[in-house]
Design an enzyme around this catalytic site. Structure first.
Site, PDB file in Angstrom:
ATOM      1  N   CYS A   2      85.874  59.308  11.060  1.00 39.83           N
ATOM      2  CA  CYS A   2      85.517  59.464   9.656  1.00 39.83           C
ATOM      3  C   CYS A   2      84.088  59.966   9.592  1.00 39.83           C
ATOM      4  CB  CYS A   2      85.660  58.126   8.926  1.00 39.83           C
ATOM      5  SG  CYS A   2      85.177  58.192   7.186  1.00 39.83           S
ATOM      6  N   GLU A 118      89.272  64.289   6.317  1.00 41.18           N
ATOM      7  CA  GLU A 118      89.636  64.409   7.729  1.00 41.18           C
ATOM      8  C   GLU A 118      90.148  65.814   7.973  1.00 41.18           C
ATOM      9  OE1 GLU A 118      88.969  63.832  10.880  1.00 41.18           O
ATOM     10  OE2 GLU A 118      89.208  61.705  10.331  1.00 41.18           O
TER      11      GLU A 118
END
Length: 365
Positions: A2, A118
């Site tokens: 992340c 992402e």
């Protein structure tokens, strides 16, 4: 993994998102907080942590704005901080690595965001996706924080402590694996956030989030630049998936192959016809006059082989035919041979329906 997130929450909403609804909340450096659609390592980010020495549930909570990207406290004071080096920490190894192991007992914190980004890796490019909860509630991540004091003027006045944090990651859930092999540790309820802040064992906390309430969609690749900011960051963009491109490519390839195969068959047929035609032309006479001459010669050969009868032969043949007809009339038929004796005695009629002969006429006289 992340590395980008959206945090446009108001400061007062962040503790509530972390299920910290009761007790006093102290703010630290919150004047540095700037809500953003595109937050990355090195930027200021509010986290929720316990106040030093406080282990009571719901009491002694601090809303602290820190830098994203862990700088361990044992880092040399003369070093330039690198916020991209440890902005994530693998949950499987936090109990083993010195940078994180010492932080587990009393340096845990919570990070609240509205969503995170992402990137899906393809052969030639990376496509970013925005991930959030289906009902729009904030996501809460498990994190660790530390403080570091520098002696050089890089980002803070000399001698001031710099508080930084890292977000813990785990293996991707079964529904998330198509996008990436890692995902942040999501604490989905009050029980899990309380357990994390209170120092509970990590075995049941640091695991993939398997609930089906996460959604995602593709967003603009411009999100890769930290300078790109605003609602356009989370706007869904149309995307031609690789599966559709592969299917279209497959059928277009098959069409081209069929056309090439058809053209090849047609070419072979044309070549065969052309070859047969050339062979036939070689076997035929070269000109019409030669062909007519050949036919005339064949007729002449046939006629020369047929015998021509003379006048005497014609006369003899006529006499022979008359004699044969007379004998045929006088010869008793098969029916006469097989008749009864009574009919032979009368001898009134000839065989069958034939007319009486001369012998039968003179026999009556």
């Amino acid at each position: 993994m992340c590395g980008r997130a959206r945090c446009t929450l108001r400061a007062d909403d962040i503790p509530r998102a972390c299920h910290r609804n009761d007790g006093p909340i102290r703010h630290v450096n919150m004047d540095r907080y700037r809500p953003s659609y595109n937050v990355g390592p090195g930027m200021n980010f509010p986290v929720v942590r316990r106040d030093d020495g406080s282990n009571t549930d719901g009491a002694g909570i601090v809303l602290h704005c820190m830098k994203w990207g862990l700088i361990p406290s044992f880092t040399k004071k003369s070093d330039k901080p690198d916020f991209f080096k440890m902005f994530n920490a693998r949950s499987e190894s936090v109990c083993e690595k010195a940078s994180f192991r010492r932080l587990l007992p009393k340096s845990r914190c919570l990070v609240a965001v509205e969503g995170f980004y992402e990137w899906k890796k393809d052969v030639s490019k990376k496509q970013p996706y925005y991930i959030r909860f289906k009902d729009g509630r904030p996501l809460v991540f498990a994190a660790l924080y530390d403080s570091w004091e520098n002696s050089e003027v890089y980002c803070l006045p000399a001698g001031e402590k710099l508080h930084t944090f890292t977000i813990l990651t785990t293996s991707a859930s079964s529904t998330f694996q198509w996008l990436h092999d890692r995902m942040p540790v999501i604490l989905g309820d009050k029980g899990s956030t309380d357990a994390w802040l209170n120092g509970s064992k990590t075995d049941m906390l640091l695991k993939p989030y398997e609930n089906p309430d996460l959604v995602w969609y593709p967003v603009t690749p411009a999100i890769g630049k930290l300078s790109f900011e605003g609602p356009e960051c989370v706007k869904e963009v149309p995307l031609k998936t690789q599966e559709k491109n592969s299917i279209s490519k497959f059928f277009s390839t098959r069409k081209v192959e069929k056309e090439q195969e058809s053209n090849m068959v047609q070419s072979v047929c044309d070549e065969s016809v052309k070859t047969n035609l050339l062979n036939n032309l070689k076997e035929e006479p070269r000109s019409t006059d030669d062909r007519l001459a050949s036919l005339t010669d064949k007729d002449h050969d046939l006629k020369s082989n047929v015998p021509v009868p003379s006048l005497g032969d014609v006369g003899k043949s006529q006499v022979k035919r008359d004699s044969d007809e007379f004998l045929a009339d006088t010869k008793p038929s098969k029916d006469e041979i097989e008749t009864s004796p009574a009919r032979k005695k009368g001898n009134i009629k000839g065989g069958g329906d034939k007319q009486p002969t001369l012998f039968s006429y003179f026999g009556k006289k």
